[in-house]
Design an enzyme around this catalytic site. Structure first.
Site, short mmCIF file in Angstrom:
data_model
loop_
_atom_site.label_atom_id
_atom_site.label_comp_id
_atom_site.label_asym_id
_atom_site.label_seq_id
_atom_site.Cartn_x
_atom_site.Cartn_y
_atom_site.Cartn_z
N LYS A 248 45.84 48.15 34.66
CA LYS A 248 45.97 47.76 33.25
C LYS A 248 46.30 48.97 32.40
O LYS A 248 47.08 48.90 31.45
CB LYS A 248 44.68 47.10 32.78
CG LYS A 248 44.39 45.76 33.45
CD LYS A 248 43.14 45.12 32.91
CE LYS A 248 41.90 45.91 33.23
NZ LYS A 248 41.65 46.04 34.66
N CYS A 372 38.40 37.14 34.84
CA CYS A 372 39.00 36.42 35.96
C CYS A 372 37.97 35.41 36.46
O CYS A 372 37.70 35.31 37.66
CB CYS A 372 39.46 37.36 37.05
SG CYS A 372 38.22 38.54 37.60
#
Length: 468
Positions: A248, A372
């Site tokens: 990320k 997630c």
């Protein structure tokens, strides 16, 4: 007085078998036998971490991310060996218990808790895999009892009233899941079209419809030794964190095109080194790594009082990526154990606290909260609980990717602004909420904040953009 043994003589008496245990001496092997010997020991080390994490319900990493560490040499063989051993593990345990192979009366040399996983892997090879060379103490012992192991397996098939091992596995196992291989093009080093042409020389590749720098390849595509991966031109966007920490962070750097400053906040000291390696590989030059707990950062401190955007990807259950993480192979999942609500409640409490802290940064204009997880308690419930605080700071929920079909669960007004992905239709389950300062309270121009793929580890990433 006898002679004092030399250092070399001492080393020859006790050699490390490669799995954290001691063997009398490493065997002299060549070719395939040597590869199999070391692959078992590499697999045993990974399997130990996987099983301990599953037993404690605190996985340190996914199966894939453990296997694809630089320290694992034969990744392909190790991956296959671990997956097959886990797939057959209930049978292996039953055979070992019924055959009394590991009882003390057999006096298995050097078998300890630390060697248990090596035993599982060797027994898998004896019963279902390749021929086992008589090398290493554990191999020698278990091969002497090969007939007993095979006989016990036949008796187990009869007791369970099945004709073969495949039917026995099917009694308790979830179906295998195949997902596409996603890669993100690092536009700091290579443009998307060039990456597409390079990969199409060997693979079937297509562009993602929604994310311009994302490419899609067939399930099972192995790119770990591809030159574009090795030089940082593409990153494997495996959302279960098969790739190292920092995906990320470097994605943000590419989207920001070297403008502004990124602060990558990582609490775990062991992951800092790999994070820095990923940043170096990407070619990004505007990233500062901070080994700190996000919750301990003072929002009003001079270093952070001008932070304009925060990406908050807190620890979560990882329930949305259970398939790609290969969690269905773990003993706890095969046994059909219920969801640990105590753990979910603790995670949700931490997630709320982290999000509240992010909302307190005085100059922040946008905050992305992502997990997630597919659990409402970690997603919609967390957002709903902080809405009053968000509104008091001048924030509102906005709708990213309006064309996306799957939105938040309708449990509060405004949940249609949330983003979900459905494991049944999209392959994996994710959740995204985007908070933005209301226009009438913003003092500076808005900055684009991208959708970022997430992982289930404790990683807080946020960046500070240049002021006007």
């Amino acid at each position: 007085m006898g002679r004092v043994p030399t250092k070399q003589q001492k080393n020859n008496r006790s050699k490390d078998g490669g799995d954290g245990t001691q063997e009398k001496q490493k065997p002299s092997l060549k070719g395939a036998e040597r590869s199999a010997y070391f692959a078992r020991r590499e697999a045993a080390k990974v399997l130990r971490v996987v099983l301990q994490g599953d037993a404690n319900r605190r996985a340190l990493a996914s199966i894939k991310s453990l296997i694809y560490k630089p320290s694992v040499r034969n990744k392909k063989a190790t991956f296959a060996l671990i997956c097959q051993t886990l797939k057959h593990l209930p049978i292996i345990k039953n055979v070992l218990e019924a055959s009394s192979i590991l009882n003390t009366k057999w006096k298995l040399p050097l078998i300890s808790q630390r060697q248990q996983e090596l035993v599982y892997i060797i027994v898998y090879d004896i019963l279902f895999g390749q021929a086992v060379a008589v090398a290493g103490d554990a191999e020698k012992y278990l091969m002497r009892h090969k007939n007993a192991l095979q006989s016990t397996l036949k008796q187990l098939l009869l007791r369970r009233n099945v004709k073969n091992v495949k039917q026995l596995i099917a009694l308790n196992q979830l179906p295998d899941v195949s997902l596409p291989r996603y890669v993100r093009v690092n536009t700091l080093k290579l443009d998307v079209d060039s990456a597409l042409l390079e990969l199409q020389q060997k693979y079937s590749v297509e562009k993602d419809d929604l994310l311009p720098d994302l490419l899609i390849l067939p399930p099972g595509t192995d790119l770990h030794d591809h030159p574009l991966v090795n030089n940082g031109s593409i990153f494997m966007q495996v959302i279960d964190a098969c790739a190292a920490p920092g995906n990320k962070t470097v994605h943000l750097a590419a989207l920001m095109k070297r403008k502004g400053r990124i602060i990558a906040c990582e609490l775990n000291k062991q992951r800092i080194k790999r994070l820095k390696e990923t940043i170096k590989l990407s070619g990004a030059s505007n990233i500062h790594v901070l080994n700190e707990d996000f919750l301990n950062i003072d929002p009003k401190a001079p270093s952070y009082s001008k932070v304009k955007a925060i990406l908050l990807d807190p620890s979560c259950s990882g329930s949305g990526t259970a398939a790609s993480r290969l969690d269905h192979l773990l003993p706890s999942k095969a046994a059909g154990q219920d969801t640990d609500m105590e753990r979910l409640n603790k995670l949700a409490a931490f997630q709320r606290k982290a999000l509240q802290h992010a909302l307190s940064f005085p100059a922040v204009e946008k905050i992305v909260y992502s997990t997630c997880s597919i659990n409402q308690i970690e997603n919609e419930d967390v957002i709903k609980s902080v809405l009053p605080i968000a509104e008091s700071h001048g924030f509102e929920l906005v709708k990213p990717f309006p064309e996306w079909h799957c939105r938040g669960l309708p449990v509060f007004k405004g949940s249609e602004n949330l983003v979900r992905t459905d494991p049944a239709t999209d392959g994996e389950g994710f959740f995204i909420a985007l908070f933005a300062k209301k226009k009438n309270v913003q003092k500076t121009k808005q900055h684009f904040f991208p959708r970022i793929h997430t992982d289930p580890f404790r990683t807080w990433l946020y960046y500070r953009l240049n002021g006007p």
